[in-house]
Structures are given as structure tokens and as C-alpha cells.
Design a protein around this motif. Structure first.
Motif, PDB file in Angstrom:
ATOM      1  N   ILE A 257     -11.725   6.515 -11.750  1.00 40.04           N
ATOM      2  CA  ILE A 257     -13.173   6.220 -10.764  1.00 40.04           C
ATOM      3  C   ILE A 257     -13.748   7.360 -10.711  1.00 40.04           C
ATOM      4  O   ILE A 257     -14.900   7.511 -11.013  1.00 40.04           O
ATOM      5  CB  ILE A 257     -12.612   5.676  -9.745  1.00 40.04           C
ATOM      6  CG1 ILE A 257     -11.956   4.081  -9.736  1.00 40.04           C
ATOM      7  CG2 ILE A 257     -13.897   5.392  -8.634  1.00 40.04           C
ATOM      8  CD1 ILE A 257     -11.567   3.607  -8.595  1.00 40.04           C
TER       9      ILE A 257
ATOM     10  N   THR B 168     -17.799   7.806 -12.437  1.00 40.18           N
ATOM     11  CA  THR B 168     -18.719   7.599 -11.366  1.00 40.18           C
ATOM     12  C   THR B 168     -19.529   8.593 -11.175  1.00 40.18           C
ATOM     13  O   THR B 168     -20.371   8.744 -10.506  1.00 40.18           O
ATOM     14  CB  THR B 168     -18.355   6.984 -10.096  1.00 40.18           C
ATOM     15  OG1 THR B 168     -17.389   7.981  -9.564  1.00 40.18           O
ATOM     16  CG2 THR B 168     -17.431   5.797 -10.207  1.00 40.18           C
TER      17      THR B 168
ATOM     18  N   ARG C 111     -14.152   4.165  -2.899  1.00 43.11           N
ATOM     19  CA  ARG C 111     -13.648   3.291  -3.897  1.00 43.11           C
ATOM     20  C   ARG C 111     -12.346   4.309  -4.393  1.00 43.11           C
ATOM     21  O   ARG C 111     -11.115   3.870  -4.566  1.00 43.11           O
ATOM     22  CB  ARG C 111     -14.352   2.705  -4.951  1.00 43.11           C
ATOM     23  CG  ARG C 111     -13.995   1.414  -5.484  1.00 43.11           C
ATOM     24  CD  ARG C 111     -15.427   0.772  -6.147  1.00 43.11           C
ATOM     25  NE  ARG C 111     -15.796   1.496  -7.196  1.00 43.11           N
ATOM     26  CZ  ARG C 111     -15.470   1.313  -8.487  1.00 43.11           C
ATOM     27  NH1 ARG C 111     -14.414   0.589  -8.878  1.00 43.11           N
ATOM     28  NH2 ARG C 111     -15.874   2.487  -9.587  1.00 43.11           N
ATOM     29  N   ALA C 112     -12.930   5.456  -4.703  1.00 41.35           N
ATOM     30  CA  ALA C 112     -11.792   6.426  -5.260  1.00 41.35           C
ATOM     31  C   ALA C 112     -10.745   7.052  -4.306  1.00 41.35           C
ATOM     32  O   ALA C 112      -9.565   7.009  -4.636  1.00 41.35           O
ATOM     33  CB  ALA C 112     -12.596   7.613  -5.798  1.00 41.35           C
ATOM     34  N   MET C 113     -11.143   6.942  -3.181  1.00 36.42           N
ATOM     35  CA  MET C 113     -10.110   7.486  -2.002  1.00 36.42           C
ATOM     36  C   MET C 113      -9.256   6.120  -1.649  1.00 36.42           C
ATOM     37  O   MET C 113      -8.206   6.446  -1.573  1.00 36.42           O
ATOM     38  CB  MET C 113     -10.830   7.628  -0.758  1.00 36.42           C
ATOM     39  CG  MET C 113     -11.685   8.930  -0.736  1.00 36.42           C
ATOM     40  SD  MET C 113     -10.717  10.297  -0.879  1.00 36.42           S
ATOM     41  CE  MET C 113     -10.945  10.709  -2.558  1.00 36.42           C
TER      42      MET C 113
ATOM     43  N   ARG D  40      -1.678   4.574  -8.998  1.00 34.05           N
ATOM     44  CA  ARG D  40      -2.986   4.569  -8.172  1.00 34.05           C
ATOM     45  C   ARG D  40      -3.653   5.782  -8.192  1.00 34.05           C
ATOM     46  O   ARG D  40      -4.926   5.654  -8.199  1.00 34.05           O
ATOM     47  CB  ARG D  40      -2.305   3.966  -6.950  1.00 34.05           C
ATOM     48  CG  ARG D  40      -2.018   2.730  -6.660  1.00 34.05           C
ATOM     49  CD  ARG D  40      -1.539   2.354  -5.213  1.00 34.05           C
ATOM     50  NE  ARG D  40      -1.043   0.937  -5.328  1.00 34.05           N
ATOM     51  CZ  ARG D  40      -0.373   0.167  -4.501  1.00 34.05           C
ATOM     52  NH1 ARG D  40       0.109   1.010  -3.597  1.00 34.05           N
ATOM     53  NH2 ARG D  40      -0.233  -1.066  -4.549  1.00 34.05           N
ATOM     54  N   VAL D  41      -2.993   6.955  -8.188  1.00 29.38           N
ATOM     55  CA  VAL D  41      -3.751   8.118  -8.406  1.00 29.38           C
ATOM     56  C   VAL D  41      -4.410   8.218  -9.347  1.00 29.38           C
ATOM     57  O   VAL D  41      -5.812   8.810  -9.563  1.00 29.38           O
ATOM     58  CB  VAL D  41      -2.710   9.344  -7.843  1.00 29.38           C
ATOM     59  CG1 VAL D  41      -3.735  10.700  -7.980  1.00 29.38           C
ATOM     60  CG2 VAL D  41      -2.025   9.061  -6.516  1.00 29.38           C
TER      61      VAL D  41
ATOM     62  N   SER E 154       0.791  -1.188  -0.094  1.00 32.73           N
ATOM     63  CA  SER E 154      -0.126   0.101   0.124  1.00 32.73           C
ATOM     64  C   SER E 154       0.859   1.440   0.044  1.00 32.73           C
ATOM     65  O   SER E 154       1.865   1.323   0.536  1.00 32.73           O
ATOM     66  CB  SER E 154      -0.963  -0.139   1.311  1.00 32.73           C
ATOM     67  OG  SER E 154      -1.911  -0.783   1.057  1.00 32.73           O
ATOM     68  N   GLY E 155       0.344   2.458  -0.466  1.00 33.16           N
ATOM     69  CA  GLY E 155       0.736   3.465  -0.617  1.00 33.16           C
ATOM     70  C   GLY E 155       0.700   4.349  -1.716  1.00 33.16           C
ATOM     71  O   GLY E 155       0.076   3.654  -2.766  1.00 33.16           O
ATOM     72  N   ILE E 156       0.969   5.620  -1.926  1.00 32.89           N
ATOM     73  CA  ILE E 156       0.659   6.542  -3.048  1.00 32.89           C
ATOM     74  C   ILE E 156       1.477   6.029  -4.224  1.00 32.89           C
ATOM     75  O   ILE E 156       2.706   6.319  -4.012  1.00 32.89           O
ATOM     76  CB  ILE E 156       0.683   7.789  -2.636  1.00 32.89           C
ATOM     77  CG1 ILE E 156      -0.296   8.141  -1.679  1.00 32.89           C
ATOM     78  CG2 ILE E 156       0.182   8.830  -3.862  1.00 32.89           C
ATOM     79  CD1 ILE E 156      -0.250   9.604  -1.184  1.00 32.89           C
TER      80      ILE E 156
ATOM     81  N   ASN F 282     -18.742   4.633  -4.393  1.00 31.01           N
ATOM     82  CA  ASN F 282     -17.631   4.948  -5.292  1.00 31.01           C
ATOM     83  C   ASN F 282     -16.685   6.036  -4.852  1.00 31.01           C
ATOM     84  O   ASN F 282     -15.523   6.062  -5.193  1.00 31.01           O
ATOM     85  CB  ASN F 282     -18.387   5.533  -6.415  1.00 31.01           C
ATOM     86  CG  ASN F 282     -19.137   4.505  -7.486  1.00 31.01           C
ATOM     87  OD1 ASN F 282     -18.411   3.385  -7.551  1.00 31.01           O
ATOM     88  ND2 ASN F 282     -20.098   4.621  -8.005  1.00 31.01           N
ATOM     89  N   HIS F 283     -17.064   6.866  -3.608  1.00 31.91           N
ATOM     90  CA  HIS F 283     -16.506   7.643  -3.295  1.00 31.91           C
ATOM     91  C   HIS F 283     -15.347   7.111  -2.282  1.00 31.91           C
ATOM     92  O   HIS F 283     -14.073   7.462  -2.577  1.00 31.91           O
ATOM     93  CB  HIS F 283     -17.036   8.583  -2.209  1.00 31.91           C
ATOM     94  CG  HIS F 283     -16.238   9.619  -1.344  1.00 31.91           C
ATOM     95  ND1 HIS F 283     -15.629  10.722  -2.045  1.00 31.91           N
ATOM     96  CD2 HIS F 283     -15.929   9.816  -0.172  1.00 31.91           C
ATOM     97  CE1 HIS F 283     -15.180  11.613  -0.990  1.00 31.91           C
ATOM     98  NE2 HIS F 283     -15.059  10.700   0.081  1.00 31.91           N
TER      99      HIS F 283
ATOM    100  N   SER G 131      -7.586   6.309  -9.169  1.00 31.12           N
ATOM    101  CA  SER G 131      -8.458   7.140  -8.433  1.00 31.12           C
ATOM    102  C   SER G 131      -9.269   8.159  -9.242  1.00 31.12           C
ATOM    103  O   SER G 131     -10.723   8.341  -9.287  1.00 31.12           O
ATOM    104  CB  SER G 131      -7.755   7.687  -7.322  1.00 31.12           C
ATOM    105  OG  SER G 131      -8.693   8.488  -6.794  1.00 31.12           O
TER     106      SER G 131
ATOM    107  N   ILE H 242      -5.658   0.239  -1.742  1.00 29.28           N
ATOM    108  CA  ILE H 242      -6.397  -0.417  -0.831  1.00 29.28           C
ATOM    109  C   ILE H 242      -7.612  -1.111  -1.581  1.00 29.28           C
ATOM    110  O   ILE H 242      -8.428  -0.406  -2.418  1.00 29.28           O
ATOM    111  CB  ILE H 242      -7.050   0.786   0.154  1.00 29.28           C
ATOM    112  CG1 ILE H 242      -5.966   1.465   0.941  1.00 29.28           C
ATOM    113  CG2 ILE H 242      -7.934  -0.162   1.416  1.00 29.28           C
ATOM    114  CD1 ILE H 242      -6.373   2.503   1.733  1.00 29.28           C
TER     115      ILE H 242
ATOM    116  N   ALA I 192      -8.573   3.843  -3.994  1.00 27.84           N
ATOM    117  CA  ALA I 192      -7.469   3.613  -5.174  1.00 27.84           C
ATOM    118  C   ALA I 192      -6.175   4.368  -4.982  1.00 27.84           C
ATOM    119  O   ALA I 192      -5.214   3.827  -5.537  1.00 27.84           O
ATOM    120  CB  ALA I 192      -8.402   3.986  -6.381  1.00 27.84           C
ATOM    121  N   THR I 193      -6.184   5.602  -4.229  1.00 32.18           N
ATOM    122  CA  THR I 193      -4.860   6.342  -4.444  1.00 32.18           C
ATOM    123  C   THR I 193      -3.782   5.486  -3.708  1.00 32.18           C
ATOM    124  O   THR I 193      -2.683   5.727  -3.864  1.00 32.18           O
ATOM    125  CB  THR I 193      -5.262   7.657  -3.546  1.00 32.18           C
ATOM    126  OG1 THR I 193      -5.696   7.199  -2.393  1.00 32.18           O
ATOM    127  CG2 THR I 193      -6.218   8.371  -4.311  1.00 32.18           C
ATOM    128  N   HIS I 194      -4.202   4.504  -2.740  1.00 33.51           N
ATOM    129  CA  HIS I 194      -3.084   3.831  -1.887  1.00 33.51           C
ATOM    130  C   HIS I 194      -3.239   2.388  -2.287  1.00 33.51           C
ATOM    131  O   HIS I 194      -2.541   1.671  -1.430  1.00 33.51           O
ATOM    132  CB  HIS I 194      -3.541   3.888  -0.415  1.00 33.51           C
ATOM    133  CG  HIS I 194      -3.079   5.278   0.114  1.00 33.51           C
ATOM    134  ND1 HIS I 194      -3.611   6.517  -0.365  1.00 33.51           N
ATOM    135  CD2 HIS I 194      -2.383   5.689   1.320  1.00 33.51           C
ATOM    136  CE1 HIS I 194      -3.229   7.470   0.398  1.00 33.51           C
ATOM    137  NE2 HIS I 194      -2.241   6.722   1.274  1.00 33.51           N
TER     138      HIS I 194
END
Lengths: 291, 321
Positions: A33, A37, B95-97, A26-27, A20-22, B92-93, A30, B103, B99-101
Motif C-alpha cells: 500500500i 500510494t 490503510r497502510a497502518m 499483512r506487513v 488481528s495481529g501482525i 492511505n496512511h 502494508s 484491521i 494493514a499490518t494488523h
């Protein structure tokens, strides 16, 4: 009130899982998404393609009509005398003719996507998750630019394909291999991508949907008109006007280069430079300001 | 662990946070208490790297928040309930958060269950009540299973069941050894949840102590006395640290002397005493006393006769902490 919990607290570090981590990818995911959405975003993207293709069809039909009038000899004399534009040459711009509207929609989309984060407070969640700020904004810009590029490319390609039968009725149809045609189709996407980058930067700088859209429209549509009105005053005004982002961008999709105008490549470089400058300003300012 | 050193935030000429230093320890719930506009939210925003300090610095788990490689795993924050795009669903909120890590979605589903959002997770946030918004904010805060959690006014808008849930959650997280930092302007809430209090007013720290110390510190033995000749009592009792207030002709409040000495003095001087009540201050009173001078937006009584110090003299029996 605290007896049961102050006993032997175990200050164990909940170490971040190694996976895990930025990371930038991954950003990016995000931001992808986020774009996909919100229903209104998806609808706006789909309608941009429809509108661009529709405009191109309308243009193709117009050229076909014009060519028919010329062939019939029924064209009014004053129109016949006008300009370099023979339908056969003009028809080459059909694939990119939806751009005038496409850039308006993409500019609005890009501004809305970022400014709505400030309007809703979402930006605080975004910046808490990615506190470096730059990766988050950069990722959003990449996603929106990529979407804009695909919208432009797809619209131009579809426009080309379904315009051919219409143009063909007057022998105006042309091959992808003709000079500048394929580049014009690809650059329809490139142009929209750069419009998206500039508009997103405006949204980041202004943090306001209405202000961002108005400013983008001002830069792409109003500024060229003002420069044209002022062009009588001095020669340098006309010279400078060529380097406006919208004007330079339009040259990217021009199939025939007119005298003294920027070439496709030059137009692309000028507009690219504008996009970079706006983006750099947006990233620097965001790094320094409070969210 | 959160460590702030001479942390300062100025907006133009106004100083919102004025060179505060404090440490929030792991393993307990630390309350961040202060009136509206005292600087609580600004401080929390600086901890989370949203606002840049004008001076000083604050570090979380050893470094500034923004310098962590996986910040969501270090600190989870609920700063305001609706820091969410209202047209997106809660799911989805999250999920988006996440995704940055990187998770996984399984954790997204876990926090949805944990915060009781299951029934509304697929609905757009626009229709959420304030309470559901708070739950979503807490779900985001817990996504990374962080060592430190920061909740700004977490019980705002929650129903009684939700308030209880937040209370237990905070206590459970602290019991697991995590650092829990909660802000509130409700002292009653803090009395039930916090182990330690940092009280802030007008951007400055007024108190930083275990909750019991704050209550004790503000309640130097105060005794209410009803006597037939109160003035005859006060003479012999006068001394260092002793003060008194005559509330009614036969009603006194004496501070700084314990009840036994008052009784002895009464016996010696032959004053008839018919009430002798030790007063214990509630956290609420302690808080009022601490912050009275620091309240930025003070309401004034409509009655012209009410003095500004009423709060200091109201009897406090029946309001035990």
C-alpha cells in the motif's frame, strides 16, 4: 474535576480480536500500500520501464546501422579492426541494454522509499505498528525487490519484442531460445532486484536520501572506474574488481562469457552474496539503534 | 497499565531520563507534566519501543511493547503529529497502518469519522495544518481500539474546539476503563483533564500523586496579612514550620499558620489587622514550585532587580484551580 470518570472504571481488557495481529503477509500488504500510494513512486517505476525500453531500442537501431555499414563496406577500417564485437553477437545484449540506466533509477527508488520514511518521520509510525522492526524492513525490501524484478523483466521482454523488427532488417534478429538469451532477460530483473536490495540496505544504514543515492552510485558506477584506474598497479586489483557488485551483476546478463570472466550463475551468486551481506548489516544495525 | 522500573536513557554523557519508576493506572487520565527537555518524549518513545532504554525497563499491559503479538490493539500512541509520509493521503496512511494488523477498512473509516478528518482524508498530508496532523495521529492511535493510549502533547496546534475534543476523548477513554497517559507542558490543560499527575524535571520524577494532592501538598496554609505593626505579630507566631516574608512595610505572607491563630495573636498583642487572606495555590503555582529547580532552559528576567524567586511570592488570588 474527575468525579464523573473515577467512578467504577471497568478495567475490561479489550482483547485483540482473534483475526488481528501482525503477520508477515499483512506487513507485506502494508508495504505494498505504501509503495502504490505515493504518486512520485509510481511515476518513477513507470518511467524506469520507458527509459530502459527506449535505451534498448536505441541500441538495436545502432547495431542495425553498424551491420548495414559493414555490409556496405562503408565502415571505417579502424572500427572494423576493433574487438570481438560483431553486431550479430552484440545484438544479443539488446534486451538488457537499458540496465545501465535502470540500475541508477532503481537504486534511487529503493533509497528514496526507505530514507524518506526517516525524512518525514513516517518511520516512527512504521516501527510502532511493527515494533519487531525486522519484518517491516524485510517486507519493504521484498516489495521493492519484487517491483525491481518485474521492471527489469518487463523492460527486457518488451525490449526484446520490439527490437526484433529493427534488428531483423539486417538479419540480426534472434530467438528467445538462443543460448543465454532467456536467462539474460530474466536476469535483467534479478540484477535490478539485487540492486534494489543493496540500495535499500544503504538507505536503512544511512537514513538519508542524498547520502544513500550517492553511496549507491559510488558502489555501482564509480568503484569499477576506480578499480580500472588502479588495475595497472597490481594483478590482484583486476581480479578483485570482478567481484564488485556492479561488475558481477553485469555478468548475470552477459550472453557470451568472455575468457576468465564470471559466468551468469557465478555473477548472480556474487551479487546475491553482496545483497545478503548489506541487508544483514542493515537489519542488525536497525535492531540495535534507536529509531 | 504502564509500568516503568528504574527506566534510564543516556545520550552520551547526558542523562535524559534518570532511573525513573512509575505506574500509570487504567481507568483514569494520568498527566505527564514537565518543562521542555524534561524527558517526557524520551520516556514515551521508550514505552513504544522506539528508543532502547540505557537501563531499567518499561512494560505496557504486562509486557514490553515490542513483545505484543498485536501491539496496535494494546497501545495506541500519538508521539508526534507528523510521523506520516507527507505525499500520502491520510486515508492511505491509515490503510497502510491498519494493514499490518489486518484491521479492516471499515475501522479506518470509523476513526476518520471519529477524529473529524472526513473532509480531508483523501488529501495529501503535506497540506495539513498542525491541528489536522494531530487528529490524524490520534486516528492512528485509535485504529486498534487499544486498551492503553499515549498522547504526547496532544493539544499542540489544535483550535479551541479541538482542545475540548481531546479533553473529552481522554476522559471518555479513561471512563471506559482504559489507561490514558498524556504529556503536556501546560499545567492548565492538565488541571482540566488529568486525575493523576506524574511531574518530571531533568529526567527525574518530582511528584507522582493525584492532582488534588499535588495542589494541596504545595500549599501549606499560606496567609496574606496586612497589619499596622507586622513585626509585633511575627514574634509570638514564630515556631516550627512557620515562615514569613515581608513584602511591603505593612504586608506579610505567613506560611504554616492558619488564619484563626493569626487573628488570635493579633487580638492579644493589639496589632491592627486589616486584611487576612488565605491563599490557595493553583496547579500552575504548584507546578512552578515543583519544577523550578528542574527547568533545563530557564528564562531570565530582563530586570536586574527581579530575584529568581519571584514566582514564589507573587500573590495568587484569583487564580483558583
Amino acid at each position: 474535576m474527575s468525579a464523573q470518570t473515577t467512578t467504577s472504571p471497568s478495567p475490561t481488557r479489550h482483547a485483540p480480536r482473534p483475526s488481528s495481529g501482525i503477520t508477515f503477509s499483512r506487513v507485506l500488504r502494508s508495504e505494498w500500500i505504501k509503495v502504490t500510494t505515493v504518486r512520485s513512486t509510481v511515476i518513477l517505476i513507470a518511467s524506469t520501464v520507458l527509459v530502459m525500453v527506449g535505451l534498448a531500442l536505441l541500441g538495436a537501431w545502432g547495431y542495425a546501422q553498424l551491420a548495414q555499414s559493414i555490409n556496405d563496406g562503408s565502415l571505417p577500417a579502424d572500427l572494423q579492426a576493433q574487438g570481438p564485437g560483431s553486431p550479430a553477437v552484440d545484438a544479443l545484449t539488446t534486451p538488457s541494454s537499458g540496465l545501465i540506466f535502470g540500475q541508477l533509477l532503481i537504486a534511487s527508488l529503493a533509497v528514496v522509499l526507505i530514507a524518506s520514511e526517516w525524512a518525514t518521520g513516517m518511520i516512527r509510525s512504521t516501527m510502532v505498528a511493527v515494533p519487531g522492526r525486522t519484518p517491516a524492513l524485510l517486507a519493504k525490501t521484498v516489495v521493492v525487490a519484487a517491483v525491481a524484478f518485474l521492471v527489469g523483466l518487463l523492460s527486457a521482454l518488451v525490449s526484446y519484442l520490439i527490437a526484433q523488427p529493427i534488428l531483423g532488417s539486417q538479419d540480426l534478429d534472434f530467438a528467445l531460445t538462443e543460448d543465454g538469451v532467456l536467462a539474460s532477460i530474466i536476469n535483467t530483473g534479478t540484477f535490478l532486484a539485487l540492486v534494489a536490495v543493496i540500495s535499500m540496505s544503504l538507505g536503512i544504514l544511512l537514513r538519508n536520501t542524498a547520502g544513500g543515492v550517492v553511496t549507491a552510485v559510488g558502489i555501482f558506477f564509480v568503484l569499477p572506474v576506480i578499480m580500472q584506474l588502479l588495475s595497472g598497479l597490481a594483478d590482484w586489483v583486476t581480479d578483485a574488481a570482478r567481484f564488485l557488485p556492479g561488475e558481477a551483476g553485469n555478468k548475470m546478463v552477459a550472453v557470451t562469457a568472455s575468457e576468465g570472466a564470471l559466468t551468469q550463475l557465478q555473477g548472480g551468486l556474487v551479487m546475491g552474496a553482496w545483497a545478503l551481506a548489506f541487508l544483514a548489516a542493515a537489519l542488525i544495525v536497525t535492531k540495535k539503534r534507536d529509531v | 497499565m504502564i509500568e516503568a522500573q528504574t527506566l534510564t536513557k543516556r545520550y552520551g554523557a547526558k542523562t535524559a531520563v534518570d532511573s525513573i519508576s512509575f505506574t500509570v493506572q487504567p481507568g483514569k487520565v494520568t498527566g505527564f507534566l514537565g518543562p521542555n527537555g524534561a524527558g517526557k518524549s524520551t520516556t514515551m518513545r521508550m514505552i513504544m519501543g522506539l528508543d532502547n532504554p540505557s537501563g531499567g525497563q518499561v512494560i505496557v499491559n504486562g509486557r514490553p511493547y515490542a513483545k505484543h503479538k498485536a501491539p496496535l490493539h494494546e497501545v495506541g500512541a500519538l508521539l508526534d503529529a507528523k510521523a506520516v509520509h507527507t505525499k500520502r493521503s491520510a486515508y492511505n496512511h491509515l490503510r497502510a497502518m491498519a494493514a499490518t494488523h489486518g484491521i479492516p477498512n471499515s475501522r479506518v473509516n470509523e476513526v476518520i469519522e471519529l477524529t473529524g478528518l472526513g473532509a480531508v482524508a483523501k488529501k495529501r498530508v503535506a497540506g495539513f495544518s498542525l491541528g489536522m496532523g494531530q487528529r490524524l495521529g490520534i486516528a492512528v492511535a485509535l485504529l486498534g481500539d487499544p486498551q492503553t493510549v499515549i498522547f504526547d502533547e496532544p493539544v499542540n496546534g489544535l483550535d479551541p474546539e479541538g482542545v475540548q475534543w481531546v479533553r473529552h476523548l481522554a476522559r471518555d477513554l479513561a471512563a471506559e476503563g482504559r489507561t490514558v497517559f498524556l504529556s503536556s507542558h501546560l499545567m492548565s490543560e492538565m488541571a482540566l483533564t488529568a486525575d493523576h499527575l506524574i511531574v518530571i524535571g531533568r529526567g527525574r520524577i518530582i511528584a507522582d500523586a493525584p492532582i488534588q494532592d499535588i495542589i494541596d501538598g504545595q500549599s501549606k496554609a499560606r496567609v496574606r496579612v496586612r497589619a499596622d505593626r507586622p513585626q509585633d505579630l511575627l514574634g509570638p507566631l514564630a515556631g516550627d514550620g512557620v515562615s514569613s516574608q515581608v513584602l511591603e512595610p505593612e504586608l506579610l505572607e505567613i506560611t504554616g499558620v492558619d488564619p484563626r491563630r493569626i487573628a488570635e495573636t493579633a487580638l492579644r498583642t493589639g496589632v491592627l489587622v486589616y486584611e487576612l487572606t488565605p491563599l490557595q495555590l493553583s496547579l500552575e503555582d504548584a507546578y512552578m514550585q515543583l519544577t523550578q529547580a528542574e527547568v533545563e532552559y530557564q528564562s531570565h528576567s530582563l530586570s536586574p532587580t527581579a530575584p529568581d524567586t519571584t514566582q514564589l511570592t507573587i500573590p495568587v488570588e484569583g487564580r483558583r484551580p
